[in-house]
Each structure stands twice: as structure tokens, then as C-alpha cells.
Design a protein around this motif. Structure first.
Motif, PDB file in Angstrom:
ATOM      1  N   UNK A  92      53.119  43.022  50.543  1.00 55.13           N
ATOM      2  CA  UNK A  92      53.016  42.745  49.117  1.00 55.13           C
ATOM      3  C   UNK A  92      53.157  41.287  48.759  1.00 55.13           C
ATOM      4  N   UNK A  93      53.148  40.412  49.757  1.00 55.64           N
ATOM      5  CA  UNK A  93      53.361  38.986  49.462  1.00 55.64           C
ATOM      6  C   UNK A  93      52.240  38.390  48.624  1.00 55.64           C
ATOM      7  N   UNK A  94      51.061  38.989  48.633  1.00 50.96           N
ATOM      8  CA  UNK A  94      49.959  38.485  47.819  1.00 50.96           C
ATOM      9  C   UNK A  94      49.662  39.398  46.629  1.00 50.96           C
ATOM     10  N   UNK A  95      50.644  40.207  46.229  1.00 56.36           N
ATOM     11  CA  UNK A  95      50.426  41.192  45.165  1.00 56.36           C
ATOM     12  C   UNK A  95      50.010  40.549  43.849  1.00 56.36           C
ATOM     13  N   UNK A  96      50.691  39.501  43.429  1.00 58.15           N
ATOM     14  CA  UNK A  96      50.402  38.910  42.124  1.00 58.15           C
ATOM     15  C   UNK A  96      48.972  38.383  42.046  1.00 58.15           C
ATOM     16  N   UNK A  97      48.516  37.693  43.073  1.00 58.19           N
ATOM     17  CA  UNK A  97      47.138  37.198  43.059  1.00 58.19           C
ATOM     18  C   UNK A  97      46.150  38.350  43.237  1.00 58.19           C
ATOM     19  N   UNK A  98      46.527  39.369  44.031  1.00 53.95           N
ATOM     20  CA  UNK A  98      45.650  40.518  44.241  1.00 53.95           C
ATOM     21  C   UNK A  98      45.427  41.275  42.928  1.00 53.95           C
ATOM     22  N   UNK A  99      46.484  41.473  42.162  1.00 53.54           N
ATOM     23  CA  UNK A  99      46.373  42.183  40.886  1.00 53.54           C
ATOM     24  C   UNK A  99      45.416  41.454  39.956  1.00 53.54           C
ATOM     25  N   UNK A 100      45.578  40.159  39.852  1.00 60.48           N
ATOM     26  CA  UNK A 100      44.712  39.372  38.979  1.00 60.48           C
ATOM     27  C   UNK A 100      43.257  39.464  39.437  1.00 60.48           C
ATOM     28  N   UNK A 101      43.025  39.297  40.738  1.00 59.79           N
ATOM     29  CA  UNK A 101      41.668  39.388  41.277  1.00 59.79           C
ATOM     30  C   UNK A 101      41.071  40.774  41.055  1.00 59.79           C
ATOM     31  N   UNK A 102      41.850  41.812  41.303  1.00 60.33           N
ATOM     32  CA  UNK A 102      41.357  43.182  41.143  1.00 60.33           C
ATOM     33  C   UNK A 102      41.009  43.467  39.686  1.00 60.33           C
ATOM     34  N   UNK A 103      41.863  43.057  38.761  1.00 63.61           N
ATOM     35  CA  UNK A 103      41.581  43.282  37.340  1.00 63.61           C
ATOM     36  C   UNK A 103      40.311  42.567  36.909  1.00 63.61           C
ATOM     37  N   UNK A 104      40.144  41.337  37.348  1.00 66.34           N
ATOM     38  CA  UNK A 104      38.957  40.566  36.970  1.00 66.34           C
ATOM     39  C   UNK A 104      37.692  41.202  37.538  1.00 66.34           C
ATOM     40  N   UNK A 105      37.725  41.583  38.797  1.00 63.27           N
ATOM     41  CA  UNK A 105      36.548  42.179  39.423  1.00 63.27           C
ATOM     42  C   UNK A 105      36.217  43.550  38.824  1.00 63.27           C
ATOM     43  N   UNK A 106      37.233  44.357  38.552  1.00 60.92           N
ATOM     44  CA  UNK A 106      36.976  45.655  37.930  1.00 60.92           C
ATOM     45  C   UNK A 106      36.380  45.477  36.530  1.00 60.92           C
ATOM     46  N   UNK A 107      36.902  44.519  35.774  1.00 59.56           N
ATOM     47  CA  UNK A 107      36.358  44.258  34.439  1.00 59.56           C
ATOM     48  C   UNK A 107      34.911  43.786  34.531  1.00 59.56           C
ATOM     49  N   UNK A 108      34.615  42.940  35.504  1.00 61.46           N
ATOM     50  CA  UNK A 108      33.248  42.444  35.682  1.00 61.46           C
ATOM     51  C   UNK A 108      32.280  43.564  36.049  1.00 61.46           C
ATOM     52  N   UNK A 109      32.771  44.569  36.734  1.00 63.49           N
ATOM     53  CA  UNK A 109      31.939  45.707  37.129  1.00 63.49           C
ATOM     54  C   UNK A 109      31.902  46.791  36.048  1.00 63.49           C
ATOM     55  N   UNK A 110      32.602  46.563  34.922  1.00 64.71           N
ATOM     56  CA  UNK A 110      32.641  47.545  33.852  1.00 64.71           C
ATOM     57  C   UNK A 110      33.593  48.699  34.133  1.00 64.71           C
ATOM     58  N   UNK A 111      34.544  48.486  35.047  1.00 66.66           N
ATOM     59  CA  UNK A 111      35.475  49.537  35.449  1.00 66.66           C
ATOM     60  C   UNK A 111      36.919  49.211  35.086  1.00 66.66           C
ATOM     61  N   UNK A 112      37.123  48.225  34.241  1.00 67.17           N
ATOM     62  CA  UNK A 112      38.467  47.768  33.905  1.00 67.17           C
ATOM     63  C   UNK A 112      39.341  48.827  33.258  1.00 67.17           C
ATOM     64  N   UNK A 113      38.745  49.734  32.498  1.00 66.52           N
ATOM     65  CA  UNK A 113      39.538  50.763  31.815  1.00 66.52           C
ATOM     66  C   UNK A 113      39.999  51.874  32.744  1.00 66.52           C
ATOM     67  N   UNK A 114      39.447  51.963  33.942  1.00 65.91           N
ATOM     68  CA  UNK A 114      39.806  53.052  34.854  1.00 65.91           C
ATOM     69  C   UNK A 114      41.237  52.947  35.351  1.00 65.91           C
ATOM     70  N   UNK A 115      41.841  51.771  35.254  1.00 65.87           N
ATOM     71  CA  UNK A 115      43.213  51.589  35.735  1.00 65.87           C
ATOM     72  C   UNK A 115      44.231  51.591  34.600  1.00 65.87           C
ATOM     73  N   UNK A 116      43.758  51.766  33.369  1.00 63.46           N
ATOM     74  CA  UNK A 116      44.660  51.771  32.213  1.00 63.46           C
ATOM     75  C   UNK A 116      45.136  53.184  31.919  1.00 63.46           C
ATOM     76  N   UNK A 117      46.354  53.282  31.432  1.00 64.82           N
ATOM     77  CA  UNK A 117      46.954  54.591  31.145  1.00 64.82           C
ATOM     78  C   UNK A 117      46.184  55.314  30.054  1.00 64.82           C
ATOM     79  N   UNK A 118      45.989  56.601  30.238  1.00 66.60           N
ATOM     80  CA  UNK A 118      45.346  57.430  29.234  1.00 66.60           C
ATOM     81  C   UNK A 118      43.864  57.178  29.060  1.00 66.60           C
TER      82      UNK A 118
END
Length: 121
Positions: A16-42
Motif C-alpha cells: 500500500x505504499x503507493x496507495x495515495x497516488x494509485x487512488x488519484x490515478x484510478x479516479x482520473x482514469x475511471x472518470x476519463x473512461x466514463x466509469x467514475x460513478x461506479x466506485x461511488x456509494x449508492x
């Protein structure tokens, strides 16, 4: 076929040493692919979008993490499990980073560029 194995960013390490940068990268890439809402609650995303998000997230996990979360099929659940597991790093890393910042001295480095590198780290 070689494009299938290509990572857009570094996979989440088991420690988990790269968790903070991984989270940011994953959120940005998911949003760019139109999948950003899939990780949000509800969310009410389609099963197809959730599957695309899971493929993307699992592709960017360490092999041991993939095996550990093998039965998780919802990206929201995977996201919250990883957050619960690794998000405590702010409380662990921040105090030591503040201490290092307060005790950062120019005389401890051989050159100004080494000092600047340490300062912006």
C-alpha cells in the motif's frame, strides 16, 4: 494483444505504499473512461459499466491483492475495501513527513538540487 497487458499507471502494491497516488490515478482514469460513478456509494450504474470498472481496477492491482479480492464483483465494494485497508496512511505518513519537513536543513545535502528534491518529495 500486447495492449492488453499495458498498464496506464503503476499497479497498487501489496504494502500500500503507493496507495495515495494509485487512488488519484484510478479516479482520473475511471472518470476519463466514463466509469467514475461506479466506485461511488449508492450508484445506479449498469452491470456492463461495473464490469468494465472491475476489469480496469483488477488490472491495476498487485497479484496478491487480485487473489485476495477474487470474490468481489462490485467496483464500489472493492474500492471501499481497499480504502478501509490502506487509507490510514495519512495518519501514519503525515506526522513523520511534518517532522522531516521541520528538520530539513540545507547543510545536510551536497547540492542545492538534492535539497530541492528532498524538499518537494
Amino acid at each position: 494483444m500486447s495492449n492488453l497487458a499495458k498498464l496506464e499507471f503503476v499497479a497498487l502494491d501489496i504494502t500500500g505504499k503507493n496507495y495515495l497516488s494509485w487512488v488519484l490515478d484510478a479516479e482520473i482514469h475511471l472518470a476519463a473512461k466514463g466509469l467514475g460513478n461506479t466506485i461511488k456509494a449508492g450508484n445506479n450504474e449498469s452491470d456492463q459499466d461495473k464490469a468494465k470498472a472491475m476489469i480496469f481496477l483488477r488490472h491495476h492491482l498487485h497479484e496478491a491483492l487480485k487473489n485476495e479480492y477474487l470474490t468481489v464483483k462490485d467496483p464500489e465494494v472493492l474500492w471501499s475495501n481497499l480504502k478501509e485497508r490502506y487509507d490510514h496512511q495519512k495518519t501514519v505518513i503525515l506526522p513523520s513527513a511534518r517532522y522531516e519537513w521541520l528538520n530539513l536543513r540545507l547543510q545536510d545535502y551536497k547540492s542545492i538540487s538534492d535539497y530541492n528534491s528532498a524538499m518537494f518529495k
